[in-house]
Design an enzyme around this catalytic site. Structure first.
Site, PDB file in Angstrom:
ATOM      1  N   ASP A  12      36.959  45.380  37.057  1.00 53.51           N
ATOM      2  CA  ASP A  12      38.057  44.634  37.661  1.00 53.51           C
ATOM      3  C   ASP A  12      37.554  44.178  39.028  1.00 53.51           C
ATOM      4  O   ASP A  12      36.736  44.847  39.656  1.00 53.51           O
ATOM      5  CB  ASP A  12      39.302  45.519  37.813  1.00 53.51           C
ATOM      6  CG  ASP A  12      40.578  44.701  37.933  1.00 53.51           C
ATOM      7  OD1 ASP A  12      41.455  44.828  37.055  1.00 53.51           O
ATOM      8  OD2 ASP A  12      40.700  43.927  38.910  1.00 53.51           O
TER       9      ASP A  12
ATOM     10  N   CYS B 223      49.445  38.804  28.703  1.00 50.44           N
ATOM     11  CA  CYS B 223      50.876  39.146  28.634  1.00 50.44           C
ATOM     12  C   CYS B 223      51.672  37.894  28.995  1.00 50.44           C
ATOM     13  O   CYS B 223      52.592  37.941  29.788  1.00 50.44           O
ATOM     14  CB  CYS B 223      51.210  40.328  29.550  1.00 50.44           C
ATOM     15  SG  CYS B 223      50.806  40.043  31.273  1.00 50.44           S
TER      16      CYS B 223
ATOM     17  N   ASP C 117      41.142  41.732  28.833  1.00 53.87           N
ATOM     18  CA  ASP C 117      42.583  41.767  29.133  1.00 53.87           C
ATOM     19  C   ASP C 117      42.737  40.924  30.394  1.00 53.87           C
ATOM     20  O   ASP C 117      42.707  41.424  31.508  1.00 53.87           O
ATOM     21  CB  ASP C 117      43.021  43.218  29.355  1.00 53.87           C
ATOM     22  CG  ASP C 117      44.525  43.354  29.475  1.00 53.87           C
ATOM     23  OD1 ASP C 117      45.249  42.442  29.013  1.00 53.87           O
ATOM     24  OD2 ASP C 117      44.983  44.374  30.020  1.00 53.87           O
TER      25      ASP C 117
ATOM     26  N   ASP D 213      33.137  40.721  39.453  1.00 49.93           N
ATOM     27  CA  ASP D 213      33.860  39.477  39.251  1.00 49.93           C
ATOM     28  C   ASP D 213      33.424  38.899  37.908  1.00 49.93           C
ATOM     29  O   ASP D 213      32.287  38.450  37.754  1.00 49.93           O
ATOM     30  CB  ASP D 213      33.524  38.512  40.403  1.00 49.93           C
ATOM     31  CG  ASP D 213      34.320  37.227  40.292  1.00 49.93           C
ATOM     32  OD1 ASP D 213      34.950  37.003  39.240  1.00 49.93           O
ATOM     33  OD2 ASP D 213      34.315  36.449  41.265  1.00 49.93           O
TER      34      ASP D 213
HETATM   35  C1  LIG Z   1      46.146  41.946  32.775  1.00 51.55           C
HETATM   36  S1  LIG Z   1      45.357  42.736  34.103  1.00 51.55           S
HETATM   37  C2  LIG Z   1      44.352  43.944  33.311  1.00 51.55           C
HETATM   38  C3  LIG Z   1      44.942  45.273  33.437  1.00 51.55           C
HETATM   39  C4  LIG Z   1      44.045  46.377  32.876  1.00 51.55           C
HETATM   40  N1  LIG Z   1      43.808  46.208  31.453  1.00 51.55           N
HETATM   41  C5  LIG Z   1      44.704  47.717  33.136  1.00 51.55           C
HETATM   42  O1  LIG Z   1      45.191  48.324  32.182  1.00 51.55           O
HETATM   43  O2  LIG Z   1      44.738  48.114  34.301  1.00 51.55           O
HETATM   44  C6  LIG Z   1      44.164  41.562  34.621  1.00 51.55           C
HETATM   45  C7  LIG Z   1      43.251  42.121  35.676  1.00 51.55           C
HETATM   46  O3  LIG Z   1      42.223  41.152  35.926  1.00 51.55           O
HETATM   47  C8  LIG Z   1      41.794  41.365  37.237  1.00 51.55           C
HETATM   48  N2  LIG Z   1      41.011  40.192  37.638  1.00 51.55           N
HETATM   49  C9  LIG Z   1      41.447  39.009  38.137  1.00 51.55           C
HETATM   50  N3  LIG Z   1      40.427  38.176  38.337  1.00 51.55           N
HETATM   51  C10 LIG Z   1      39.307  38.837  37.940  1.00 51.55           C
HETATM   52  C11 LIG Z   1      37.923  38.506  37.926  1.00 51.55           C
HETATM   53  N4  LIG Z   1      37.499  37.306  38.329  1.00 51.55           N
HETATM   54  N5  LIG Z   1      37.056  39.437  37.481  1.00 51.55           N
HETATM   55  C12 LIG Z   1      37.479  40.651  37.067  1.00 51.55           C
HETATM   56  N6  LIG Z   1      38.772  41.025  37.060  1.00 51.55           N
HETATM   57  C13 LIG Z   1      39.671  40.124  37.491  1.00 51.55           C
HETATM   58  C14 LIG Z   1      43.066  41.602  38.016  1.00 51.55           C
HETATM   59  O4  LIG Z   1      42.817  42.312  39.204  1.00 51.55           O
HETATM   60  C15 LIG Z   1      43.899  42.408  37.015  1.00 51.55           C
HETATM   61  O5  LIG Z   1      43.816  43.787  37.271  1.00 51.55           O
END
Ligand SMILES: C[S@@+](CC[C@H](N)C(=O)[O-])C[C@H]1O[C@@H](n2cnc3c(N)ncnc32)[C@H](O)[C@@H]1O
Length: 164
Positions: free
Chosen positions: A2, A100, A47, A29
């Site tokens: 994340d 979601c 996700d 990232d």
């Molecule tokens: C739908 S949530 C996923 C939640 C995770 N499955 C959990 O149970 O905690 C999407 C996640 O993507 C992360 N995110 C956003 N941009 C991102 C990036 N460029 N690289 C990695 N993660 C990213 C956000 O911080 C967020 O926690």
């Protein structure tokens, strides 16, 4: 993986609380090339960050917060993340894409664009894996989709793909 340290901290706290030691939480990232050799994963769950419109019952402010241009920006990002994940999957491995949200652009729009550009992946039918009780949540094409007004739960979408 994340990009948010706070999210990673939550994962680590949950793992500690549950006595789970096999999870390695990494700050990365995912729109950029990831530091793993090609084919190093049996499976990957993307996700993805999304507009979250499937959770409006719990977060009604989303109706005012999310703008049309956000959907297009997120769609682009979601496609980028899938493209970074794809080479990391081994042959025969599984790539699951989930959101979601309810928008066609962020759901099948992203998956169909990905599949047409990455012919080594094919869509699998989620119904083949889920319990019979979930049959009504899987569409003819094999996508899992829940709808708040129909299924009395958050809106959710998932597509399961396999690398040939
Ligand atoms: C739908 S949530 C996923 C939640 C995770 N499955 C959990 O149970 O905690 C999407 C996640 O993507 C992360 N995110 C956003 N941009 C991102 C990036 N460029 N690289 C990695 N993660 C990213 C956000 O911080 C967020 O926690």
């Amino acid at each position: 993986m994340d990009v948010s340290p706070i999210k990673l901290q939550l994962v680590q706290e949950n793992c500690r609380r549950l006595g789970i030691s096999i999870v390695k939480a990494m700050a990365l990232d995912a729109i950029r090339p990831l530091p793993f050799p090609s084919g190093s994963f049996d499976g990957c769950l993307v996700d993805t960050p999304c507009s979250g419109l499937g959770t409006l019952r719990r977060h009604p402010e989303g109706k005012w917060r999310i703008k049309e241009q956000d959907i297009l920006r997120l769609q682009e990002m979601q496609g980028q993340i899938l493209r970074q994940a794809a080479p990391l999957i081994r042959e025969g491995g599984i790539l699951v894409y989930s959101t979601c949200t309810l928008t066609q652009e962020e759901n099948e729009g992203v998956v169909e664009a990905f599949l047409s550009a990455n012919k080594e992946f094919s869509l699998e039918n989620a119904a083949d894996l889920l319990p019979k009780a979930c049959e009504a949540l899987v569409e003819a094409k094999g996508y899992l989709r829940t709808l708040p007004h129909r299924h009395n739960m958050d809106g959710f979408f998932a597509a399961r793909m396999r690398k040939k």
